[in-house]
Scaffold this active site. Sequence first.
Site, PDB file in Angstrom:
ATOM      1  CB  SER A 101      -0.909   0.002   1.114  1.00 35.62           C
ATOM      2  OG  SER A 101      -1.881   1.027   1.286  1.00 35.62           O
ATOM      3  CG  ASP A 236      -2.948   4.295  -1.662  1.00 33.72           C
ATOM      4  OD1 ASP A 236      -3.522   4.167  -2.534  1.00 33.72           O
ATOM      5  OD2 ASP A 236      -2.970   3.418  -0.523  1.00 33.72           O
ATOM      6  CG  ASP A 238      -3.005  -0.445  -2.382  1.00 36.02           C
ATOM      7  OD1 ASP A 238      -2.857   0.758  -1.936  1.00 36.02           O
ATOM      8  OD2 ASP A 238      -3.497  -1.300  -1.559  1.00 36.02           O
ATOM      9  CG  ASP A 240      -6.244   0.892  -0.667  1.00 32.94           C
ATOM     10  OD1 ASP A 240      -5.473   1.896  -0.841  1.00 32.94           O
ATOM     11  OD2 ASP A 240      -6.153  -0.205  -0.123  1.00 32.94           O
TER      12      ASP A 240
END
Length: 439
Positions: A101, A236, A238, A240
């Site tokens: 993430s 961000d 990743d 999400d």
Amino acid sequence: MKLERKLFGTDGVRGIAGTELTAELALSLGRAAAIHATGDRPQVLVVRDTRESGPMLEAALAAGVAEGGGEALLAGVLPTPAASVLVRRLGLDVGAVVSASHNPWQHNGIKFFGADGRKLDDELEARIESHVAESGAASPSVGRVRILEGSLDDYVRELTAKFRVDLSGRRILLDCAHGATYRAAPLVFERLGATVETIGAEPDGRNINEGFGSTNPETIAEAMASSEAEVGFAFDGDGDRVIAVDGGGVIRDGDELIALSASHLSRAGRLQGSGVAVTVMSNYGFHGAMKDAGIEVATTPVGDRNVAAELEQRGWALGGEQSGHIIWTEYGPTGDGIAAALLVMSALGDAPMADSIPMTKLPQVLENVEIADPGALEGATGVWEAVERANAALEGRGRVLVRPSGTEPLVRVMVEAPTRDECRQICGRLVAAITENLT
């Protein structure tokens, strides 16, 4: 008997790649996930972000899936929410994501989604972990690994089909954090007609989240000064989460984007259940704005899982976190930064973002106090007396939140008040009370 989880945290298994999160562990997790999935030959989608360690862990995870009797389908670099989208769209059994993430490039992680597109529940994660700990045997029937062609286009089509917003004539700046959205986000906005400028879209394996993305929103805010864009979105690593920036370079966090979207859906008669779910970290100003709009607010502990669970329990569709993790279940059951940005563009219509945000944030001060045992906070009478006095003094004007960290030896203090000076004064008194009683 409830199984204890030690590998899985609040968002999968995380660690420094190669030392804490090794290829051996990834293989074991893949094997266990395949064995505990439904069906004789489960199909497991594997996506990853742009970290240097991604291909290694992807290969090991896929080998484990095959060793566990499953079929690993490698989709390559895609945002985390693409796993949720594609397992449902393609009728697969499990989605596996290799990503850490918003963390630095040295870190990586592995998390799983079920066939319904939701993150696996605690019990299933515990069973997978138990199998790993016991070095469980492989399946007697070995599976296979193959490339899944067209996965990026499938994900993009899902987004453009759901959000039929005409962005012709709009100029939008996207910060992709050198991460998993670097291809998908520009494609989506361009296919909807926008003219797109990008920053943070040149991943090299080690620059993910470094100075860019939703955890560094000042970068896109500064970039707006030399851009012709009218609005910007920062994702961000990743994909999400999303944070926005208006045409004047003012950063707009998740609270403001949820407030904008909720108000728009409510006026259109499309806000399911007439309510939204947010966490305890949401700004006091958010609650005031929703009250004025006649929208009910449910408050949960920190974490997108808690928000998702609250939405499901109440039959609502919209919720999220101040950090920009926004869930709209009419699109999907998990947070998707690109989807959230498109929902915001739908809410804006032709209006500028600066004129459309329906809330005014109260000044907020956050401070962490390091203590040996955060659990001791519960019985710290002196601290809670100080919190009660502070909340009484702020009644109707602001609030105080004191909570133990779930991941570090810290007590987190948050104060919201009409002025930053008052925030600092109250925060200082609370930190002093915590230090006196717990250190």
